[in-house]
Design a protein around this motif. Sequence first.
Motif, PDB file in Angstrom:
ATOM      1  N   ALA A 121       3.267   5.783  53.901  1.00  0.00           N
ATOM      2  CA  ALA A 121       3.950   6.908  54.538  1.00  0.00           C
ATOM      3  C   ALA A 121       4.081   8.106  53.611  1.00  0.00           C
ATOM      4  O   ALA A 121       4.481   9.201  54.041  1.00  0.00           O
ATOM      5  N   GLY A 122       3.769   7.906  52.337  1.00  0.00           N
ATOM      6  CA  GLY A 122       3.857   8.995  51.373  1.00  0.00           C
ATOM      7  C   GLY A 122       5.280   9.389  51.043  1.00  0.00           C
ATOM      8  O   GLY A 122       5.586  10.573  50.869  1.00  0.00           O
ATOM      9  N   VAL A 123       6.166   8.377  50.951  1.00  0.00           N
ATOM     10  CA  VAL A 123       7.567   8.659  50.669  1.00  0.00           C
ATOM     11  C   VAL A 123       8.080   7.650  49.645  1.00  0.00           C
ATOM     12  O   VAL A 123       7.715   6.466  49.689  1.00  0.00           O
ATOM     13  N   SER A 124       8.912   8.098  48.717  1.00  0.00           N
ATOM     14  CA  SER A 124       9.479   7.190  47.729  1.00  0.00           C
ATOM     15  C   SER A 124      10.624   6.399  48.349  1.00  0.00           C
ATOM     16  O   SER A 124      11.194   6.791  49.377  1.00  0.00           O
ATOM     17  N   ARG A 125      10.965   5.285  47.714  1.00  0.00           N
ATOM     18  CA  ARG A 125      12.065   4.458  48.223  1.00  0.00           C
ATOM     19  C   ARG A 125      13.377   5.263  48.255  1.00  0.00           C
ATOM     20  O   ARG A 125      14.123   5.198  49.237  1.00  0.00           O
ATOM     21  N   LYS A 126      13.646   6.013  47.209  1.00  0.00           N
ATOM     22  CA  LYS A 126      14.887   6.787  47.146  1.00  0.00           C
ATOM     23  C   LYS A 126      14.943   7.832  48.259  1.00  0.00           C
ATOM     24  O   LYS A 126      15.971   7.993  48.935  1.00  0.00           O
ATOM     25  N   THR A 127      13.816   8.515  48.481  1.00  0.00           N
ATOM     26  CA  THR A 127      13.779   9.537  49.537  1.00  0.00           C
ATOM     27  C   THR A 127      13.889   8.894  50.915  1.00  0.00           C
ATOM     28  O   THR A 127      14.584   9.417  51.802  1.00  0.00           O
ATOM     29  N   ALA A 128      13.218   7.757  51.111  1.00  0.00           N
ATOM     30  CA  ALA A 128      13.293   7.064  52.404  1.00  0.00           C
ATOM     31  C   ALA A 128      14.721   6.634  52.706  1.00  0.00           C
ATOM     32  O   ALA A 128      15.203   6.787  53.846  1.00  0.00           O
ATOM     33  N   GLU A 129      15.403   6.106  51.702  1.00  0.00           N
ATOM     34  CA  GLU A 129      16.796   5.700  51.896  1.00  0.00           C
ATOM     35  C   GLU A 129      17.648   6.900  52.317  1.00  0.00           C
ATOM     36  O   GLU A 129      18.452   6.815  53.246  1.00  0.00           O
ATOM     37  N   ARG A 130      17.464   8.006  51.627  1.00  0.00           N
ATOM     38  CA  ARG A 130      18.265   9.200  51.926  1.00  0.00           C
ATOM     39  C   ARG A 130      17.970   9.729  53.333  1.00  0.00           C
ATOM     40  O   ARG A 130      18.885  10.025  54.100  1.00  0.00           O
ATOM     41  N   LEU A 131      16.686   9.828  53.691  1.00  0.00           N
ATOM     42  CA  LEU A 131      16.307  10.382  54.988  1.00  0.00           C
ATOM     43  C   LEU A 131      16.762   9.489  56.143  1.00  0.00           C
ATOM     44  O   LEU A 131      17.302   9.966  57.149  1.00  0.00           O
ATOM     45  N   PHE A 132      16.538   8.185  56.005  1.00  0.00           N
ATOM     46  CA  PHE A 132      16.910   7.272  57.088  1.00  0.00           C
ATOM     47  C   PHE A 132      18.420   7.249  57.300  1.00  0.00           C
ATOM     48  O   PHE A 132      18.896   7.271  58.434  1.00  0.00           O
ATOM     49  N   ARG A 133      19.177   7.182  56.224  1.00  0.00           N
ATOM     50  CA  ARG A 133      20.637   7.145  56.373  1.00  0.00           C
ATOM     51  C   ARG A 133      21.153   8.447  56.993  1.00  0.00           C
ATOM     52  O   ARG A 133      22.061   8.424  57.826  1.00  0.00           O
ATOM     53  N   ARG A 134      20.566   9.556  56.599  1.00  0.00           N
ATOM     54  CA  ARG A 134      21.021  10.845  57.115  1.00  0.00           C
ATOM     55  C   ARG A 134      20.651  11.020  58.584  1.00  0.00           C
ATOM     56  O   ARG A 134      21.451  11.523  59.382  1.00  0.00           O
ATOM     57  N   GLU A 135      19.455  10.582  58.986  1.00  0.00           N
ATOM     58  CA  GLU A 135      18.958  10.879  60.326  1.00  0.00           C
ATOM     59  C   GLU A 135      19.154   9.747  61.322  1.00  0.00           C
ATOM     60  O   GLU A 135      19.144   9.987  62.534  1.00  0.00           O
ATOM     61  N   THR A 136      19.319   8.515  60.834  1.00  0.00           N
ATOM     62  CA  THR A 136      19.458   7.383  61.759  1.00  0.00           C
ATOM     63  C   THR A 136      20.747   6.602  61.570  1.00  0.00           C
ATOM     64  O   THR A 136      21.115   5.802  62.429  1.00  0.00           O
ATOM     65  N   GLY A 137      21.407   6.803  60.435  1.00  0.00           N
ATOM     66  CA  GLY A 137      22.627   6.047  60.150  1.00  0.00           C
ATOM     67  C   GLY A 137      22.363   4.679  59.571  1.00  0.00           C
ATOM     68  O   GLY A 137      23.305   3.928  59.291  1.00  0.00           O
ATOM     69  N   LEU A 138      21.105   4.328  59.374  1.00  0.00           N
ATOM     70  CA  LEU A 138      20.730   3.019  58.847  1.00  0.00           C
ATOM     71  C   LEU A 138      19.803   3.177  57.648  1.00  0.00           C
ATOM     72  O   LEU A 138      19.041   4.140  57.559  1.00  0.00           O
ATOM     73  N   ALA A 139      19.835   2.205  56.750  1.00  0.00           N
ATOM     74  CA  ALA A 139      18.843   2.134  55.687  1.00  0.00           C
ATOM     75  C   ALA A 139      17.504   1.723  56.296  1.00  0.00           C
ATOM     76  O   ALA A 139      17.461   1.094  57.360  1.00  0.00           O
ATOM     77  N   PRO A 140      16.375   2.060  55.662  1.00  0.00           N
ATOM     78  CA  PRO A 140      15.066   1.677  56.219  1.00  0.00           C
ATOM     79  C   PRO A 140      14.954   0.185  56.517  1.00  0.00           C
ATOM     80  O   PRO A 140      14.421  -0.210  57.560  1.00  0.00           O
ATOM     81  N   ALA A 141      15.439  -0.673  55.611  1.00  0.00           N
ATOM     82  CA  ALA A 141      15.344  -2.122  55.827  1.00  0.00           C
ATOM     83  C   ALA A 141      16.157  -2.561  57.040  1.00  0.00           C
ATOM     84  O   ALA A 141      15.736  -3.447  57.791  1.00  0.00           O
ATOM     85  N   GLN A 142      17.332  -1.939  57.252  1.00  0.00           N
ATOM     86  CA  GLN A 142      18.147  -2.260  58.431  1.00  0.00           C
ATOM     87  C   GLN A 142      17.439  -1.821  59.707  1.00  0.00           C
ATOM     88  O   GLN A 142      17.420  -2.544  60.704  1.00  0.00           O
ATOM     89  N   TRP A 143      16.886  -0.622  59.695  1.00  0.00           N
ATOM     90  CA  TRP A 143      16.164  -0.083  60.859  1.00  0.00           C
ATOM     91  C   TRP A 143      15.017  -1.020  61.228  1.00  0.00           C
ATOM     92  O   TRP A 143      14.832  -1.368  62.394  1.00  0.00           O
ATOM     93  N   ARG A 144      14.276  -1.427  60.206  1.00  0.00           N
ATOM     94  CA  ARG A 144      13.131  -2.301  60.444  1.00  0.00           C
ATOM     95  C   ARG A 144      13.576  -3.657  61.003  1.00  0.00           C
ATOM     96  O   ARG A 144      12.935  -4.207  61.892  1.00  0.00           O
ATOM     97  N   ARG A 145      14.690  -4.177  60.485  1.00  0.00           N
ATOM     98  CA  ARG A 145      15.152  -5.488  60.928  1.00  0.00           C
ATOM     99  C   ARG A 145      15.578  -5.463  62.398  1.00  0.00           C
ATOM    100  O   ARG A 145      15.280  -6.389  63.158  1.00  0.00           O
ATOM    101  N   VAL A 146      16.253  -4.398  62.827  1.00  0.00           N
ATOM    102  CA  VAL A 146      16.636  -4.273  64.239  1.00  0.00           C
ATOM    103  C   VAL A 146      15.394  -4.221  65.116  1.00  0.00           C
ATOM    104  O   VAL A 146      15.320  -4.886  66.153  1.00  0.00           O
TER     105      VAL A 146
END
Length: 255
Positions: A175-200
Amino acid sequence: MTPSDEPYALIRTLSVNYGSGGHASSHNHPWGQLLYAQSGAMRAKIENTIWFVPPRRALWIPPRTPHSFRMLGGVELRTLYLKNSLSADFEVAQVSQVTGLLHEAILRACDFGWIDERNDDQSRIAYLILSELRSTKDSVISLVEPKDPRALKLSKLFMDPAFTQAGMDTLMSKAGVSRKTAERLFRRETGLAPAQWRRVWNLSLAMEQLNAGQSIDEVSEICGYANRSAFSTAFKEFMGLSPREFRARQRQLST
C-alpha cells in the motif's frame, strides 16, 4: 395492488431468499427501505460505511440513499419499503434489533404484500413497525472505509481474498504506507487500528467460509486467531451465535 391503490399504500413488501454470495450492486429507492434477515446474515455498504447485519437484525436505509449488499450465507430476506411520510423520523442509516413483536409484524406485512391505509388492521401493523423501530436501535459492528488514498488502498488489500493470510508488513509495503502512518490514518478516519479493522472484516468473511464448508479450525487460522476457542468467542460476540450454531442454521435454511 392496482395503480388506483398506490396513493393508499403505506408499506410495500418484498420477500426473497438468497443463496450464499447473492448480492445487489449499488442502487437506491424513492421510499425508505428496511432490510431484514429473517434468517442468515448480510453485509451492506452505504456511502463509505460497511454495515454487518447478523440474524434477527434489520438495516434501515433512508430514501434515495445509494447502497449495495451481499449475503453471507443463505438469507431469507424480508424487505419493507415505507412511504416517505412514515420514514421522516429516520434520516440516517441504522441497524435495529428485531424483537419478537417486530419480527411478527414484518412477516404479517409481507403476508399482506402491501399495507393499505384504508384498512384499519393493516394500518395498525404499519404504525406498530414504526414504534418498534424507534425504540430498538442496536450497536452492531460497522466499518468506515478511510478516505486517505494510502489507507484506502490498505483497506482494499485487507478485503482482497488473495491477501487474507498475508502479513501486515507485506500489505503495508504494497500500500506504500509505513506502520506508524497506517496506525495514525486508520485511527483518525475509522476509529480502529489497522489490525482491528482487518479482524472485523475477516469475521464477516468467516461467515462465508463456514457456509462454504470450511472447518472451524481452518477458518480460525485464516482469520488470524491463536486457537479455535478465541475465534469462537470473537465470532459469537460479532454474530450473536457460535460458529457451530451459525453453520447449523445455514444448513437448516438450505434444506
